[in-house]
Design an enzyme around this catalytic site. Structure first.
Site, mmCIF file in Angstrom:
data_model
loop_
_atom_site.group_PDB
_atom_site.id
_atom_site.type_symbol
_atom_site.label_atom_id
_atom_site.label_comp_id
_atom_site.label_asym_id
_atom_site.label_seq_id
_atom_site.Cartn_x
_atom_site.Cartn_y
_atom_site.Cartn_z
ATOM 1 N N GLU A 94 0.808 -1.215 0.000
ATOM 2 C CA GLU A 94 0.000 0.000 0.000
ATOM 3 C C GLU A 94 0.847 1.274 0.000
ATOM 4 O O GLU A 94 0.514 2.253 -0.676
ATOM 5 C CB GLU A 94 -0.958 -0.008 1.188
ATOM 6 C CG GLU A 94 -2.127 -0.950 1.051
ATOM 7 C CD GLU A 94 -1.764 -2.412 1.300
ATOM 8 O OE1 GLU A 94 -2.565 -3.300 0.954
ATOM 9 O OE2 GLU A 94 -0.655 -2.651 1.837
ATOM 10 N N HIS B 238 -10.312 -6.193 8.202
ATOM 11 C CA HIS B 238 -11.159 -6.041 7.029
ATOM 12 C C HIS B 238 -12.410 -5.211 7.317
ATOM 13 O O HIS B 238 -13.235 -5.009 6.427
ATOM 14 C CB HIS B 238 -11.579 -7.411 6.486
ATOM 15 C CG HIS B 238 -10.460 -8.190 5.870
ATOM 16 N ND1 HIS B 238 -9.399 -8.678 6.600
ATOM 17 C CD2 HIS B 238 -10.223 -8.553 4.587
ATOM 18 C CE1 HIS B 238 -8.574 -9.331 5.802
ATOM 19 N NE2 HIS B 238 -9.049 -9.263 4.578
#
Length: 333
Positions: free
Chosen positions: A59, A128
């Site tokens: 990321e 998540h």
């Protein structure tokens, strides 16, 4: 024809890619797979691998690459697979992306859009399901958008991509498959989302965004059966915040309840309550209340229903502010 939020986001990206060759999509598995939620499905085959780029699982590298592309005049759109995966890129987002325009005295623009599926309600494992929006709303130099409806998902993503400022774009993942017959409308040039009154009312102002907007609409319908009229405001933009729309409502109702999934302490609800108290102190009939997630790490999927603000918790807050109002009226008589 009814469409889902997923399809609206896909169309928004498709139209942006079609209209501006400087728009480039970056993310993990967004090309061949079409993204874990299939938001980018079919875009690689139409626009090619140089504009819909499958990146490594890194990321920080993805956001860093987007910053470099923005330097060269491109408009990158980054997908972070899940909200909890944002943190490896946090330094790039808050130390570089948010500050480069200011640091360069406006000479360097950073038209980067960072798409983040966020919130709970789908039974995901750890990392998540998060609600990290307060981090980014607190960071000067970033805009933060959070649509709740199908039509807003389309229009607001177009607004984010055409904006010369970096935009953190939060997508409520548990609303991805909800359908709407509403027309998908092109935004006005240089437009920015403002808060929207989605349901008018007279007794209590209810403020939410993203996944909680529909909880507030359900609460308004339930309260109506008991003779209470709730006004529901969808913030849409979390930074900048449209305090004027909220203040106008509170000046009529005299009562405010703010709802969000994120933790209570130092959340957006606290900022909204503080600002509206300063602006509307003489109009308030009860202290503004917050209905939020708890100050704990996001719980396992079996416990998330207890963590998320639900209809009962929202209506309890409404009853609390209304009971104080009714008691005051009774004492006056």
């Amino acid at each position: 024809m009814a469409t889902t939020m997923l399809k609206a986001l896909n169309k928004s990206l498709h139209d942006a890619l079609s209209e501006d060759e400087k728009v480039i999509l970056l993310g993990e598995d967004i090309g061949t797979l079409g993204g874990v939620f299939r938001v980018t499905d079919g875009l690689k085959s139409e626009f090619g691998e140089h504009r819909v780029v499958d990146t490594p699982l890194a990321e920080s590298g993805i956001v860093g690459t987007a910053i470099g592309l923005a330097y060269r005049g491109y408009r990158p759109v980054v997908e972070i697979q899940f909200d909890g995966f944002t943190y490896p890129a946090f330094d790039q987002l808050v130390s570089q992306l948010a500050k480069l325009h200011y640091r360069s005295r406006g000479r360097v623009k950073m038209p980067v859009t960072v798409r983040i599926p966020y919130g709970g309600g789908i039974g995901s494992p750890e990392h998540h399901s998060e609600s990290p929006e307060a981090y980014f709303a607190h960071t000067a130099g970033l805009r933060v958008f959070a649509p709740s409806s199908v039509e807003d998902a389309y229009t607001m993503l177009r607004q984010a991509i055409t904006c010369d400022d970096p935009v953190i774009f939060f997508e409520p993942k548990r609303r991805y498959h909800e359908k709407s017959d509403a027309e998908l409308i092109e935004p006005e040039p240089d437009s920015s989302p403002k808060a929207r009154v989605v349901r008018e009312g007279n007794d209590v102002t209810m403020v939410g965004y993203g996944p909680t907007t529909y909880t507030l609409i359900d609460a308004a319908l339930a309260a109506e059966d008991e003779g209470t009229s709730l006004e529901v405001i969808d913030l849409r933009s979390l930074d900048p915040l449209d305090f004027d729309t909220i203040a106008q409502s509170v000046q009529r109702t005299g009562k405010l309840v703010v709802v969000h999934e994120a933790s209570r302490t130092a959340g957006l609800g606290a900022e909204i309550c503080a600002e509206i108290t300063e602006r509307c102190f003489d109009y308030l009939e009860h202290a503004p209340l917050r209905v939020t997630g708890f100050d704990v790490p996001y719980p396992p999927s079996r416990l998330e229903s207890h963590h998320l603000p639900d209809l009962d918790r929202v209506l309890h807050a409404v009853d609390t502010v209304m009971a104080h109002h009714e008691a005051t009226e009774g004492a006056a008589q």
